[in-house]
Design a protein around this motif. Structure first.
Motif, PDB file in Angstrom:
ATOM      1  N   TYR A   1       4.143  -2.042   1.402  1.00 37.79           N
ATOM      2  CA  TYR A   1       3.601  -1.958   2.753  1.00 37.79           C
ATOM      3  C   TYR A   1       4.045  -0.667   3.421  1.00 37.79           C
ATOM      4  O   TYR A   1       3.239   0.089   3.976  1.00 37.79           O
ATOM      5  CB  TYR A   1       4.069  -3.167   3.554  1.00 37.79           C
ATOM      6  N   PHE A   2       5.344  -0.377   3.315  1.00 34.89           N
ATOM      7  CA  PHE A   2       5.829   0.825   3.993  1.00 34.89           C
ATOM      8  C   PHE A   2       5.473   2.094   3.229  1.00 34.89           C
ATOM      9  O   PHE A   2       5.281   3.142   3.829  1.00 34.89           O
ATOM     10  CB  PHE A   2       7.327   0.721   4.272  1.00 34.89           C
TER      11      PHE A   2
ATOM     12  N   LEU B   1       4.061   6.742   3.657  1.00 34.36           N
ATOM     13  CA  LEU B   1       3.788   7.827   2.714  1.00 34.36           C
ATOM     14  C   LEU B   1       2.319   7.894   2.340  1.00 34.36           C
ATOM     15  O   LEU B   1       1.903   8.784   1.613  1.00 34.36           O
ATOM     16  CB  LEU B   1       4.607   7.629   1.430  1.00 34.36           C
ATOM     17  N   GLY B   2       1.562   6.901   2.784  1.00 34.83           N
ATOM     18  CA  GLY B   2       0.158   6.882   2.431  1.00 34.83           C
ATOM     19  C   GLY B   2      -0.095   6.588   0.966  1.00 34.83           C
ATOM     20  O   GLY B   2      -1.150   6.907   0.431  1.00 34.83           O
TER      21      GLY B   2
ATOM     22  N   ASP C   1       6.822 -11.414  11.840  1.00 37.26           N
ATOM     23  CA  ASP C   1       5.381 -11.544  11.678  1.00 37.26           C
ATOM     24  C   ASP C   1       4.948 -11.542  10.230  1.00 37.26           C
ATOM     25  O   ASP C   1       5.560 -10.938   9.382  1.00 37.26           O
ATOM     26  CB  ASP C   1       4.663 -10.375  12.346  1.00 37.26           C
ATOM     27  N   SER C   2       3.821 -12.199  10.005  1.00 39.91           N
ATOM     28  CA  SER C   2       3.195 -12.105   8.698  1.00 39.91           C
ATOM     29  C   SER C   2       2.502 -10.759   8.596  1.00 39.91           C
ATOM     30  O   SER C   2       1.861 -10.306   9.533  1.00 39.91           O
ATOM     31  CB  SER C   2       2.143 -13.195   8.537  1.00 39.91           C
ATOM     32  N   ARG C   3       2.652 -10.117   7.466  1.00 33.83           N
ATOM     33  CA  ARG C   3       1.946  -8.854   7.256  1.00 33.83           C
ATOM     34  C   ARG C   3       1.060  -8.973   6.033  1.00 33.83           C
ATOM     35  O   ARG C   3       1.180  -9.889   5.248  1.00 33.83           O
ATOM     36  CB  ARG C   3       2.923  -7.722   7.005  1.00 33.83           C
ATOM     37  N   SER C   4       0.247  -7.964   5.895  1.00 41.15           N
ATOM     38  CA  SER C   4      -0.687  -7.998   4.790  1.00 41.15           C
ATOM     39  C   SER C   4      -0.985  -6.569   4.380  1.00 41.15           C
ATOM     40  O   SER C   4      -1.123  -5.699   5.236  1.00 41.15           O
ATOM     41  CB  SER C   4      -1.945  -8.724   5.259  1.00 41.15           C
ATOM     42  N   LEU C   5      -1.027  -6.323   3.091  1.00 46.75           N
ATOM     43  CA  LEU C   5      -1.357  -4.966   2.633  1.00 46.75           C
ATOM     44  C   LEU C   5      -2.813  -4.688   2.940  1.00 46.75           C
ATOM     45  O   LEU C   5      -3.674  -5.538   2.716  1.00 46.75           O
ATOM     46  CB  LEU C   5      -1.176  -4.872   1.110  1.00 46.75           C
TER      47      LEU C   5
END
Ligand SMILES: Nc1ncnc2c1ncn2[C@@H]1O[C@H](COP(=O)(O)OP(=O)(O)OP(=O)(O)O)[C@@H](O)[C@H]1O
Ligand SMILES: Nc1ncnc2c1ncn2[C@@H]1O[C@H](COP(=O)(O)OP(=O)(O)OP(=O)(O)O)[C@@H](O)[C@H]1O
Ligand SMILES: [Mg+2]
Ligand SMILES: [Mg+2]
Lengths: 304, 293, 235, 382, 247
Positions: free
Chosen positions: B52-53, B58-59, B120-124
């Motif tokens: 995710y990060f 870094l894109g 929080d829930s995250r998502s790619l």
């Protein structure tokens, strides 16, 4: 003798609490964890078994109590007896898993705990209160619940004492040391383990039931929370498995630390609790009592 | 209904292979090193955050992030071994001592993730074009195919490594006899640390794959993955990568086909019942060899 | 009397015992010799129920032992020791002995008396409160022997009792074994590569080879038997 | 003068951490606001307010213990509930036993209010059985006929699902699928296909955010689309952040730029936003409806205290009843019955639309945009 | 195979921090010789070997190999230096096949595939039983067969120093003869061998130098000739052996 002293100390510490304060919870939960860790030691320390799904019995006890009281309108003492019976019955039902070894047993018992939770959640909401669970507001009587827990604790201590002195205890330790050798000198491994198992399932069921009575709220999430198993293991191991005083020392020390942390570092408490557990296991891998016994091996046989 | 059943079977295999992937990395740490890694799920989730990060900062696309995450996690694992695991061999019962240490670590990691990434829930934000492929009436998401491919490749490589190469054999030998492994001249700690690193590296990659296929993650879901991992390898047999695949597919198939006919709750219950049944019939798992120790 | 009749044990494709027959009369010592891998330990394992025999019959005083679990075989009066001693390391010597007396329905005083008797016999009495893991290898063998003897067995199976035991302890051990048929009234099956002791102790000797009985007879006959010399003793 | 001490717990971890922490920020805004004004009017003087907050780790056991501790050792005067029905139930048995009054901001379970608790009042949270009504009414009005309801097997989502089923049937829609799945489920593709195979045109999952995010992502991966998909938490910033896949999903909220109630207690929207920004400049998320519910509950708690001019539980309860139908806070109009159950606080329906963002589409009184119906299939979006 | 001198001076070792097992033990083993250690159970013989191999940490004293101080080396490093160890208790890898057990024995030269092939083939020639069972897991071997495997695995590297802890316990007489002969021949080829054995007569027969250990201390030592000529030493061994009726 040392053990007698410990038990007396426990009685003196817990018996008079309700006379002094209405804030029973600290001591109540201390007793709860002492009982859980002690009875966990019956299987883990004495029989060398690690039931990760120990919480199942706690949950079953809570639900049996709740259902019997609320849905069937039975008085609390009878509901509690029912909880113990339910725990033992399920324990007996699971007896075939006792032939599994080590980790396999652990994982299967964990699966059973999850299955138990799912089964309860599939039962009609009229009986189990559905996913909200049951609220036993009518039974609210913390002082009585406190003493009920006290009696359960004494029961667990008595059972532990008996177990460590009786022939059953010797058989269990022999199995733990070398299962095959024990069998060769006449120990019926399956039957012996079954006895310990039944004892070890009764107490968490009672504890679950009494806790339900104390908080008056029962729900799947907390009744089958894996942290219950985890804490029983952590407390028992921190003290030292296989010693009667191990779980007592471990549970009182860590429970105390847990409380301190929780009070002073409200947001960091889990982090610190984790660090404490890691540090403890790295510095005293055999637990507090175990480390003492190892360092002073001469005194080892005097430690109950 | 038939079409749904077919889809259920296919889904079962695909989901099963993803479960297997979780089991495979855990199997390196638990099955081979006998470290009961209760923090495995947390590492998997951390892998997902890594991707995710990597994407946000870094894109990097999640696929490119894989080698990076593998390396970083591998190094962390190598270090963690010396910090946490090595000392446990002094305990009476290293296996259960490791359980506790790793449980502590899972608390720590969970809390740190919560501090760092919030609840929080995250998502790619990741998708492949086309998003799905049709095989007759059966639909297969491209990401799942990708995950399936990665699972197969990783399992194959690992099986080859463990059963065909000398370091792999040495690795398996560690738990059989710790003294003897030194007798033949193997640097026990170095090899164990590498293994731990390998296990965590794979956990990181697993995290990325898993978050592409089961799209949302939060600091709290580590436990779910830990549980799946343990179930899969107990079903399949300790230490054996192919066993993990068998266990994963079996569990996935049972769960997904049951889901065609019943609710998810019943399906999961049936999954557990299956686990218990299999273990009672074959106490060492499908691929397990008994009495290794 | 132990009777083994056409005992067969296979592991997958591998035949470890290919039809062994023997008898151990009451109050006698049967010595068992045989090349490594000839099936001696496997035979003991079949008799006391650790392995399930593939075929054949085993009976003690007319009671069949086939299909009985090890603890049940023990209750029938069969005790055994292991090639590598298997004591209970985290228990005291007294507790080690107590395990074997659990199901005998004895009072604590009786247990103490019997235990003291046997610990004295193997010269471990002064260590009775020590943990068994603190004993040396040879002492562990003695403890293992005492642990089955307290239960007053009818038949004792000994697997390599002398391996790694120093001369003085071996002497003690030999003395105890020699007396066993008369004093305790049990029969003994003695598996060992220690020829001198086997020759000296055994009433009858059986030589095994590749799962068969190669020869049987008294010490003298065995020593002269060319097959035995060829397969086992060496020139 | 002595401070008025208000106790509550927050979940630092566990299932409720996110929601609970969102909520407590609302309470903190109110405390700050009140103290800036010199405090609450009590016993003829202005008294400052102090929030005593503790951690409950989303753990019921912990809640019982902490609420007892708050009352016995910390001497708090009044309590705010923890997050969620489960924890609130545990807290209520304690407050009830020790005779303290508790203001609830998030416990929506109907059963909680049937237990005979005397000293509780739900200030802002309407009961779960009524919560899905706006969404389903919208679906019905737009032409939805067959509803698929799925939920994770937890109290709140399960309650919503049961409520939705009852409401849908009352509206004359057919419930073609109602299914629960256990917590920890990771793959929803089959569930989605079952819903499609059942012929649903209204998809109504009532789970928490994480699962909903997984569901929309997998809807795209499996090429599943429903003319009307309503997701309870799709209005949260976290959900919207996932990108394009979140488009067109219907949801509801009580807090949105286009919702402006005639507030007669506490801050209005604009005031609240600016207070939030000054107090929490570093928090990565905007206030959400939990923040607003908790804020509203705190405002109402303040009003109740001032009105009762006492900390006795029965006086506070009487004040709470007296204020019923007389207050409108940021979260909406307030009205309670004897059991403490909330009767108003309606939730408007919103939809995430391309370009426009999240807009209110139902009911017509507050709508600012037309709903996009049916939701376009995946290959028809650009 | 060139042996090197191995010596230890003033070695003290304790288990668990407080149980002292060895006190000031000294020992010297020459290449081309078999150095025998005898002594009652619990004398510390196995402890001496474990210490030489680096499995235990010393409290005092130093260990030298070919004049180099190896006290600080870890066990695996000593193995790589050319010390082979056959411990008293089981040391096979039960779950690995016989072949794989030998293969791991080749770890020190694992990059040299050709040498591995050669070494294993040579071992199979020496121990045909192992060749027969090369694919079965080591756990399926009988007690004695596992012992061959351990010895074979130790020798597969052509070690300079070989530590044998009761190599013939549980081994059939015919084969123990072979093993003693093999031991002797390895020494004659130049290896340094330290042999711990309860079978005193055999041990004395093939050793060039004998150490007697008792209660964790050196009690006596001498060459074969010393034991043959020195009356006191002779008596000591005789007494020792006469415990047994006849060994
Ligand atoms: N792991 C251990 N922990 C504690 N004490 C030990 C340990 N291993 C050995 N000892 C003790 O150290 C002493 C020497 O043991 P060692 O095994 O070296 O004797 P040994 O001469 O090889 O005897 P044996 O002929 O029986 O093999 C013994 O008294 C034994 O009890
Ligand atoms: N569990 C097993 N699986 C497969 N084969 C086995 C197993 N146990 C024993 N065997 C084989 O059976 C044969 C007999 O073994 P056993 O252990 O009975 O020999 P033994 O006569 O006791 O030898 P030793 O004198 O070396 O102890 C051996 O070839 C062995 O490899
Ligand atoms: Mg044998
Ligand atoms: Mg030794």
């Amino acid at each position: 003798m040392i053990w007698g002293g410990v038990v007396t100390l426990i009685i003196l510490a817990f018996l008079p609490v309700p006379l002094f304060t209405t804030n029973l919870s600290f001591m109540f939960y201390m007793m709860l964890w002492l009982t859980m860790a002690t009875s966990f030691n019956f299987v883990a320390g004495m029989a060398g078994y690690m039931p990760f799904g120990y919480v199942a019995f706690y949950g079953i006890g809570a639900y049996a109590t709740g259902v019997l009281y609320k849905t069937f309108g039975l008085p609390i003492p009878i509901a509690l007896a029912g909880a113990a019976a339910a725990g033992v019955a399920i324990g007996l039902l699971l007896a075939p898993t006792l032939r599994l070894k080590g980790v396999y047993f652990g994982i299967v018992s964990l699966a059973l705990a999850m299955a138990m939770k799912l089964i309860i959640s599939l039962m009609p909401a009229k009986i189990t209160g559905g996913s909200l669970g049951l609220i036993l507001s009518g039974a609210n009587d913390p002082t009585m619940a406190y003493y009920a827990m006290f009696i359960v604790l004494l029961g667990a201590l008595a059972a532990g004492t008996w177990l460590s002195m009786s022939r059953l205890g010797i058989a269990l330790r022999a199995i733990r040391d070398d299962r095959e050798a024990a069998e060769v000198v006449g120990v019926n491994v399956v039957r012996t383990r079954l006895k310990a198992w039944v004892m070890a399932t009764m107490f968490p069921s009672l504890v679950g039931g009494v806790e339900a009575w104390y908080t008056n709220a029962i729900d799947l999430e907390s009744s089958f929370n894996l942290l219950v198993t985890a804490k029983s293991i952590v407390y028992a191991m921190a003290g030292g498995l296989g010693f009667l005083v191990g779980p007592i020392v471990g549970a009182s020390a860590l429970y105390g630390i847990d409380q301190l942390i929780w009070r002073h570092f409200p947001t960091l408490n889990l982090l610190i609790l984790g660090v404490v557990i890691i540090a403890l296991m790295l510095l005293l891998p055999r637990g507090i009592v175990g480390a003492f016994a190892q360092r002073f091996s001469r005194f080892r046989r005097f430690i109950p | 209904m038939n079409e749904l059943l077919l889809q259920g079977l296919v889904n079962g295999i695909v989901v099963g292979l993803i479960y297997a992937l979780i089991g495979v990395s855990l199997n390196v740490i638990f099955g081979v090193l006998r470290v009961v890694n209760f923090a495995h799920g947390e590492f998997i989730v951390l892998g997902a955050y890594g991707a995710y990060f990597a994407q946000q900062l870094l894109g990097l696309s999640p696929l490119l992030a894989m080698p990076l995450v593998f390396l970083v996690f591998g190094l962390i694992g190598y270090g963690l071994y010396f910090l946490l695991v090595q000392r446990l061999s002094r305990s009476n019962d290293p296996e259960h001592a490791s359980l506790l240490v790793m449980f502590g670590l899972s608390l720590v990691l969970g809390a740190l993730m919560l501090l760092a990434f919030e609840a929080d829930s995250r998502s790619l934000n990741f998708s492949l074009e086309p998003p799905f492929l049709m095989f007759g009436n059966v639909i297969l998401p491209t990401t799942k195919l990708l995950g399936l491919g990665v699972s197969v490749v990783i399992t194959g490589c690992l099986a080859y490594f463990l059963y065909r190469t000398m370091p792999g054999k040495a690795l398996r030998a560690i738990i059989m006899n710790r003294d003897a492994i030194q007798i033949v001249g193997v640097d026990l700690n170095h090899l164990s640390a590498l293994t731990f690193g390998l296990g965590l590296g794979l956990a990181g990659i697993t995290g990325i794959i898993v978050s592409m296929i089961f799209p949302s993650f939060s600091p709290f879901i580590g436990q779910d993955y830990t549980l799946i991992g343990f179930i899969v390898i107990v079903l399949g047999g300790l230490g054996h990568p192919i066993g993990a695949v068998a266990g994963g597919i079996l569990f996935g198939l049972a769960e997904q086909t049951a889901m065609v006919f019943f609710s998810g709750t019943v399906a999961m219950l049936l999954g557990f019942v299956l686990l218990i049944a299999v273990i009672l019939i074959r106490p060492a798992g499908l691929f397990g060899v008994q009495n290794l120790r | 009397m132990l009777k083994v009749d056409q005992l067969v044990k296979t592991f997958g494709g591998m035949t470890a015992l290919a039809g062994i027959s023997l008898t151990v009369p009451d109050r006698s010592i049967l010595g068992v010799l045989g090349m490594n891998g000839s099936g001696k330990t496997t035979m003991l394992n079949c008799i006391n129920g650790i392995y399930e025999a593939t075929a054949g019959e085993i009976s003690l005083d007319g009671v069949s032992l086939i299909g009985k679990a090890p603890h049940a075989v023990f209750s029938e009066g069969v005790g055994r020791t292991f090639q590598v001693p298997r004591i209970f390391p985290q228990m005291s010597l007294l507790e080690n002995l107590a395990v074997a007396l659990l199901n005998k329905g004895l009072s604590n005083a009786q247990v103490a008396e019997i235990s003291a008797h046997w610990l004295n016999k193997v010269e471990l009495y002064r260590l009775r409160h020590n943990y068994a893991e603190e004993l040396s290898g040879g002492q562990q063998k003695l403890l293992e022997l005492a642990r089955i003897m307290v239960a007053n067995p009818k038949l004792v199976l000994l697997d390599e009792p002398f391996a790694g035991v120093n001369p003085s302890l071996a002497l003690l051990l030999i003395g105890i074994i020699r007396e066993m048929p008369q004093e305790v009234g049990c029969s003994v099956m003695l598996v060992s590569h220690d020829l001198t002791s086997v020759y000296e102790l055994s009433d009858n000797i059986l030589v095994m080879h590749e799962g068969h009985v190669l020869a049987e007879g008294n010490a003298e006959a065995i020593q002269k038997n060319p097959d035995v010399i060829e397969a086992y003793l060496g020139a | 003068a002595e401070k008025i001490r208000i106790g509550m717990t927050v979940s630092s971890s566990g299932n409720f951490a996110l929601a609970s922490q969102s909520g407590v920020r609302g309470v903190e805004i109110w405390v700050d606001e009140i103290n800036k004004q010199g405090g609450l009017e009590f016993g003829g003087e202005k008294r400052l307010v102090e929030l005593v907050k503790r951690d409950d780790r989303s753990d019921k056991q912990m809640v019982a213990r902490v609420y007892e501790d708050l009352i016995v050792n910390e001497d708090v005067d009044i309590l705010l509930a923890p997050f969620g029905s489960t924890l609130t139930a545990a807290a209520a048995t304690v407050t009830e036993r020790l005779g303290k009054f508790m203001v609830i901001w998030s416990a929506a379970s109907d059963a909680l209010y049937d237990q005979g608790f005397k000293n509780i009042v739900s200030a802002t949270q309407m009961p779960v059985s009524r919560m899905p009504s706006a969404g389903l009414e919208a679906a019905h009005a737009l032409g939805g006929k067959k509803v698929a309801i799925v939920n994770v097997d937890e109290p709140f989502p399960a309650g919503l699902a049961d409520g939705a089923e009852a409401i849908a049937e009352k509206l004359g829609m057919e419930v073609v699928l109602k299914e629960d799945y256990p917590k920890g489920t990771k793959d929803f593709s089959l569930l989605l296909q079952k819903a499609r195979a059942a012929g649903a045109d209204v998809f109504f999952p009532t789970s928490y955010e994480g699962d909903l995010i997984s569901m929309v992502r997998q809807m795209r991966q499996m090429n599943v689309n429903f003319p009307f998909s309503f997701m309870v938490y799709a209005s949260t910033p976290q959900f919207i952040e996932i990108g394009d896949d979140a488009q067109y999903i219907y949801s509801h909220t009580n807090f949105h730029p286009t919702i402006n109630w005639e507030v007669n207690a506490g801050l209005d929207r604009a005031g609240f936003i600016s207070a939030y920004e000054t107090m929490f400049p570093n928090v990565s998320y905007e206030p959400d409806f939990q923040t607003v519910l908790a804020y509203g509950a705190a405002v109402i708690a303040g009003e109740i205290i001032e009105k009762a001019d006492s900390f006795e539980a029965d006086k506070l309860k009487q004040a709470a009843l007296d204020l019923s139908d007389n207050l409108t806070v940021l979260a909406g109009p307030y009205a309670v019955d004897e059991t403490g159950k909330q009767l108003k606080m309606p939730f408007p329906v919103v939809q995430l639309q391309p370009e426009k963002g999240l807009v209110t589409v139902w009911p017509e009184e507050v709508a600012v945009a037309k709903p996009v119906y049916p939701i376009p299939a995946w290959d028809q979006r650009n | 195979m060139d042996g090197v001198e191995l010596s230890m001076e003033n070695i003290s070792v304790a288990y668990n921090g407080d149980i002292t097992v060895l006190q000031g033990v000294a020992l010297r083993a020459q290449p081309g010789e078999v150095t025998g250690i005898i002594g009652p159970n619990g004398a510390g013989k196995s402890t001496v070997l474990k210490t030489i191999f680096g499995l235990l940490t010393t409290r005092t004293g130093a260990i030298h190999m070919g004049g180099r101080d190896i006290t600080g080396l870890k066990a695996f490093q000593r193995a790589l230096e050319g010390i082979a160890f056959v411990p008293q208790n089981r040391s096979v890898f039960p779950g690995l096949s016989v072949y794989d057990n030998l293969l791991l024995g080749c770890w020190p030269f694992r990059k040299d595939k050709a040498r591995i092939t050669r070494a294993i083939a040579a071992t199979f020639d020496k121990f045909p039983v192992l060749k027969e069972r090369s694919a079965s897991p080591a756990s399926a071997l009988s007690g004695g067969q596992q012992r061959f495997l351990e010895i074979a695995r130790a020798l597969v590297t052509d070690p300079k120093v070989i530590l044998l802890d009761e190599p013939t316990a549980m081994i059939a007489p015919k084969i123990s003869k072979d093993i003693y002969a093999l031991t002797r021949s390895l020494a004659d080829q130049g290896a340094t061998i330290i042999l711990v054995d309860q079978n005193v007569r055999q041990c004395a027969a093939i050793s060039d130098r004998l150490h007697i250990l008792e209660l964790g201390r050196n009690k006596a030592e001498g060459t074969k000739e010393d034991f043959a000529t020195d009356g006191q030493l002779k008596e000591m061994v005789a007494e020792w052996m006469n415990y047994r009726i006849d060994v």
